[in-house]
Design a protein around this motif. Structure first.
Motif, PDB file in Angstrom:
ATOM      1  N   GLY A   1       0.940  -1.227  -0.014  1.00 52.95           N
ATOM      2  CA  GLY A   1      -0.033  -0.007   0.046  1.00 52.95           C
ATOM      3  C   GLY A   1       0.930   1.231   0.141  1.00 52.95           C
ATOM      4  N   LEU A   2       1.936   1.135   0.778  1.00 52.78           N
ATOM      5  CA  LEU A   2       2.811   2.473   0.677  1.00 52.78           C
ATOM      6  C   LEU A   2       3.389   2.638  -0.371  1.00 52.78           C
ATOM      7  CD1 LEU A   2       4.057   2.282   4.541  1.00 52.78           C
ATOM      8  CD2 LEU A   2       2.270   3.939   3.544  1.00 52.78           C
ATOM      9  N   ALA A   3       3.966   1.410  -1.009  1.00 49.19           N
ATOM     10  CA  ALA A   3       4.707   1.692  -2.505  1.00 49.19           C
ATOM     11  C   ALA A   3       3.746   2.017  -3.441  1.00 49.19           C
ATOM     12  CB  ALA A   3       5.119   0.079  -2.985  1.00 49.19           C
ATOM     13  N   VAL A   4       2.307   1.639  -3.295  1.00 44.26           N
ATOM     14  CA  VAL A   4       1.488   2.320  -4.380  1.00 44.26           C
ATOM     15  C   VAL A   4       1.575   3.839  -4.223  1.00 44.26           C
ATOM     16  CG1 VAL A   4      -0.717   2.241  -4.946  1.00 44.26           C
ATOM     17  CG2 VAL A   4       0.361   0.259  -4.728  1.00 44.26           C
ATOM     18  N   LEU A   5       1.367   4.321  -2.943  1.00 46.38           N
ATOM     19  CA  LEU A   5       1.419   5.645  -2.632  1.00 46.38           C
ATOM     20  C   LEU A   5       2.650   6.589  -3.102  1.00 46.38           C
ATOM     21  CD1 LEU A   5       0.058   5.968   1.177  1.00 46.38           C
ATOM     22  CD2 LEU A   5      -1.264   6.743  -1.022  1.00 46.38           C
ATOM     23  N   VAL A   6       3.940   5.920  -3.148  1.00 45.00           N
ATOM     24  CA  VAL A   6       4.900   6.430  -3.856  1.00 45.00           C
ATOM     25  C   VAL A   6       4.883   6.685  -5.015  1.00 45.00           C
ATOM     26  CG1 VAL A   6       7.488   6.163  -3.758  1.00 45.00           C
ATOM     27  CG2 VAL A   6       6.615   5.585  -1.554  1.00 45.00           C
ATOM     28  N   GLN A   7       4.190   5.565  -5.741  1.00 40.11           N
ATOM     29  CA  GLN A   7       4.227   5.808  -7.292  1.00 40.11           C
ATOM     30  C   GLN A   7       3.146   6.816  -7.540  1.00 40.11           C
ATOM     31  OE1 GLN A   7       3.451   1.650  -8.075  1.00 40.11           O
ATOM     32  NE2 GLN A   7       5.717   1.349  -9.131  1.00 40.11           N
ATOM     33  N   GLN A   8       2.170   6.564  -7.014  1.00 45.22           N
ATOM     34  CA  GLN A   8       1.099   7.541  -7.748  1.00 45.22           C
ATOM     35  C   GLN A   8       0.958   8.719  -6.894  1.00 45.22           C
ATOM     36  OE1 GLN A   8      -2.452   5.026  -6.762  1.00 45.22           O
ATOM     37  NE2 GLN A   8      -2.034   3.529  -8.346  1.00 45.22           N
ATOM     38  N   VAL A   9       1.198   8.886  -5.848  1.00 39.74           N
ATOM     39  CA  VAL A   9       1.129  10.295  -5.092  1.00 39.74           C
ATOM     40  C   VAL A   9       2.318  11.182  -5.181  1.00 39.74           C
ATOM     41  CG1 VAL A   9       0.479  11.432  -2.915  1.00 39.74           C
ATOM     42  CG2 VAL A   9      -0.823   9.294  -3.738  1.00 39.74           C
ATOM     43  N   LEU A  10       3.583  10.483  -4.757  1.00 45.10           N
ATOM     44  CA  LEU A  10       4.681  11.047  -4.809  1.00 45.10           C
ATOM     45  C   LEU A  10       5.276  11.096  -6.087  1.00 45.10           C
ATOM     46  CD1 LEU A  10       6.031   9.812  -1.352  1.00 45.10           C
ATOM     47  CD2 LEU A  10       4.712  11.662  -1.690  1.00 45.10           C
ATOM     48  N   GLU A  11       4.777  10.255  -7.176  1.00 48.20           N
ATOM     49  CA  GLU A  11       5.348  10.201  -8.319  1.00 48.20           C
ATOM     50  C   GLU A  11       6.773   9.966  -8.360  1.00 48.20           C
ATOM     51  OE1 GLU A  11       4.422  13.990 -10.227  1.00 48.20           O
ATOM     52  OE2 GLU A  11       2.366  13.177 -10.478  1.00 48.20           O
ATOM     53  N   LYS A  12       7.504   8.720  -7.500  1.00 47.04           N
ATOM     54  CA  LYS A  12       8.725   8.322  -7.522  1.00 47.04           C
ATOM     55  C   LYS A  12       8.671   6.854  -7.545  1.00 47.04           C
ATOM     56  CE  LYS A  12      10.785  12.319  -6.612  1.00 47.04           C
ATOM     57  NZ  LYS A  12      11.862  12.854  -7.508  1.00 47.04           N
ATOM     58  N   SER A  13       9.717   6.242  -7.667  1.00 53.88           N
ATOM     59  CA  SER A  13       9.803   4.762  -7.653  1.00 53.88           C
ATOM     60  C   SER A  13      10.163   4.431  -6.198  1.00 53.88           C
ATOM     61  CB  SER A  13      10.874   4.191  -8.518  1.00 53.88           C
ATOM     62  OG  SER A  13      11.098   2.876  -8.482  1.00 53.88           O
ATOM     63  N   PRO A  14       9.338   3.363  -5.737  1.00 54.38           N
ATOM     64  CA  PRO A  14       9.755   2.795  -4.263  1.00 54.38           C
ATOM     65  C   PRO A  14      10.938   2.008  -4.161  1.00 54.38           C
ATOM     66  CG  PRO A  14       7.823   1.621  -5.364  1.00 54.38           C
ATOM     67  CD  PRO A  14       8.000   2.883  -6.026  1.00 54.38           C
ATOM     68  N   HIS A  15      11.575   1.589  -5.421  1.00 56.17           N
ATOM     69  CA  HIS A  15      12.689   0.822  -5.437  1.00 56.17           C
ATOM     70  C   HIS A  15      13.874   1.578  -6.084  1.00 56.17           C
ATOM     71  CE1 HIS A  15       9.491  -1.980  -5.977  1.00 56.17           C
ATOM     72  NE2 HIS A  15      10.294  -2.597  -5.215  1.00 56.17           N
ATOM     73  N   SER A  16      13.846   3.068  -5.845  1.00 51.90           N
ATOM     74  CA  SER A  16      14.719   3.877  -6.240  1.00 51.90           C
ATOM     75  C   SER A  16      15.936   4.078  -5.230  1.00 51.90           C
ATOM     76  CB  SER A  16      14.309   5.324  -6.498  1.00 51.90           C
ATOM     77  OG  SER A  16      13.819   5.772  -5.168  1.00 51.90           O
ATOM     78  N   GLY A  17      15.745   3.454  -4.102  1.00 54.06           N
ATOM     79  CA  GLY A  17      16.883   3.504  -2.973  1.00 54.06           C
ATOM     80  C   GLY A  17      16.654   4.982  -2.006  1.00 54.06           C
ATOM     81  N   ALA A  18      15.575   5.775  -2.437  1.00 55.90           N
ATOM     82  CA  ALA A  18      15.407   6.745  -1.625  1.00 55.90           C
ATOM     83  C   ALA A  18      14.523   6.251  -0.306  1.00 55.90           C
ATOM     84  CB  ALA A  18      14.392   7.803  -2.370  1.00 55.90           C
ATOM     85  N   LEU A  19      14.351   7.136   0.819  1.00 56.39           N
ATOM     86  CA  LEU A  19      13.685   6.534   1.983  1.00 56.39           C
ATOM     87  C   LEU A  19      12.506   7.562   1.990  1.00 56.39           C
ATOM     88  CD1 LEU A  19      14.655   5.754   5.465  1.00 56.39           C
ATOM     89  CD2 LEU A  19      13.146   7.756   5.178  1.00 56.39           C
ATOM     90  N   PHE A  20      11.121   7.097   1.989  1.00 52.70           N
ATOM     91  CA  PHE A  20       9.861   7.843   2.212  1.00 52.70           C
ATOM     92  C   PHE A  20       9.271   7.640   3.586  1.00 52.70           C
ATOM     93  CE2 PHE A  20      10.830   6.012  -2.107  1.00 52.70           C
ATOM     94  CZ  PHE A  20      10.570   7.186  -2.990  1.00 52.70           C
ATOM     95  N   ALA A  21       8.821   8.645   3.892  1.00 52.71           N
ATOM     96  CA  ALA A  21       8.109   8.750   5.558  1.00 52.71           C
ATOM     97  C   ALA A  21       6.703   9.180   5.444  1.00 52.71           C
ATOM     98  CB  ALA A  21       9.010   9.832   6.317  1.00 52.71           C
ATOM     99  N   PHE A  22       5.898   8.454   6.323  1.00 49.08           N
ATOM    100  CA  PHE A  22       4.475   8.554   6.298  1.00 49.08           C
ATOM    101  C   PHE A  22       4.109   8.838   7.627  1.00 49.08           C
ATOM    102  CE2 PHE A  22       5.658   6.029   2.735  1.00 49.08           C
ATOM    103  CZ  PHE A  22       5.007   6.507   1.489  1.00 49.08           C
ATOM    104  N   ARG A  23       3.202   9.590   7.702  1.00 45.31           N
ATOM    105  CA  ARG A  23       2.555   9.935   9.368  1.00 45.31           C
ATOM    106  C   ARG A  23       1.031   9.750   9.383  1.00 45.31           C
ATOM    107  NH1 ARG A  23       2.022  15.439  12.795  1.00 45.31           N
ATOM    108  NH2 ARG A  23       0.222  15.603  11.601  1.00 45.31           N
ATOM    109  N   GLY A  24       0.680   9.188  10.344  1.00 47.35           N
ATOM    110  CA  GLY A  24      -0.611   8.930  10.572  1.00 47.35           C
ATOM    111  C   GLY A  24      -1.434  10.040  10.988  1.00 47.35           C
ATOM    112  N   LYS A  25      -2.944  10.092  10.970  1.00 48.54           N
ATOM    113  CA  LYS A  25      -3.577  11.205  11.314  1.00 48.54           C
ATOM    114  C   LYS A  25      -3.589  11.968  12.529  1.00 48.54           C
ATOM    115  CE  LYS A  25      -8.246  11.608   9.880  1.00 48.54           C
ATOM    116  NZ  LYS A  25      -9.359  11.342   9.735  1.00 48.54           N
ATOM    117  N   ARG A  26      -3.213  11.000  13.572  1.00 48.30           N
ATOM    118  CA  ARG A  26      -3.062  11.447  14.940  1.00 48.30           C
ATOM    119  C   ARG A  26      -1.781  12.069  15.366  1.00 48.30           C
ATOM    120  NH1 ARG A  26      -4.700   6.468  18.880  1.00 48.30           N
ATOM    121  NH2 ARG A  26      -2.883   5.893  17.722  1.00 48.30           N
TER     122      ARG A  26
END
Length: 115
Positions: A25-50
């Motif tokens: 699910g997070l890999a799909v967000l990286v591709q569709q929302v952030l427009e990056k490849s989840p396999h690029s070697g970059a680190l992606f951070a996500f935070r919850g609503k609370r």
């Protein structure tokens, strides 16, 4: 701290993320929302609503790694914008994971005069 190579790019996903999401699910967000490849070697951070839970998605060259941290007290400092991404340095990521406001770090005490 995660042993990141010095050239690793770090991105925060602005807004709140559904923290029930896992690797896929997070890999799909990286591709569709952030427009990056989840396999690029970059680190992606996500935070919850609370604001007390953060998940980090990172491809280490062999597979996707998913790290999470929940604050006992307080919240992770996050950009106010609802969408998009923000780039961070490794030092800013370290401050963020410690609960420090990485946007405006301030000294807690003025330096004393030398001598």
């Amino acid at each position: 701290m995660i042993p990141l190579p010095p050239t690793t790019r770090i991105y925060l996903a602005c807004g709140a993320t559904d923290m029930r999401k896992g690797f896929d699910g997070l890999a799909v967000l990286v591709q569709q929302v952030l427009e990056k490849s989840p396999h690029s070697g970059a680190l992606f951070a996500f935070r919850g609503k609370r604001g007390d839970l953060v998940k980090l998605l990172w491809y280490d060259g062999q597979g996707l790694c998913l790290f999470s941290k929940r604050m006992d007290r307080g919240r992770f400092v996050w950009p106010i914008t609802k969408a998009g991404k923000v780039s961070l340095t490794a030092a800013q990521l370290s401050m963020l994971l410690e609960g420090i406001d990485w946007r405006r770090p301030e000294r807690t005490a003025a330096p004393l005069l030398a001598g």
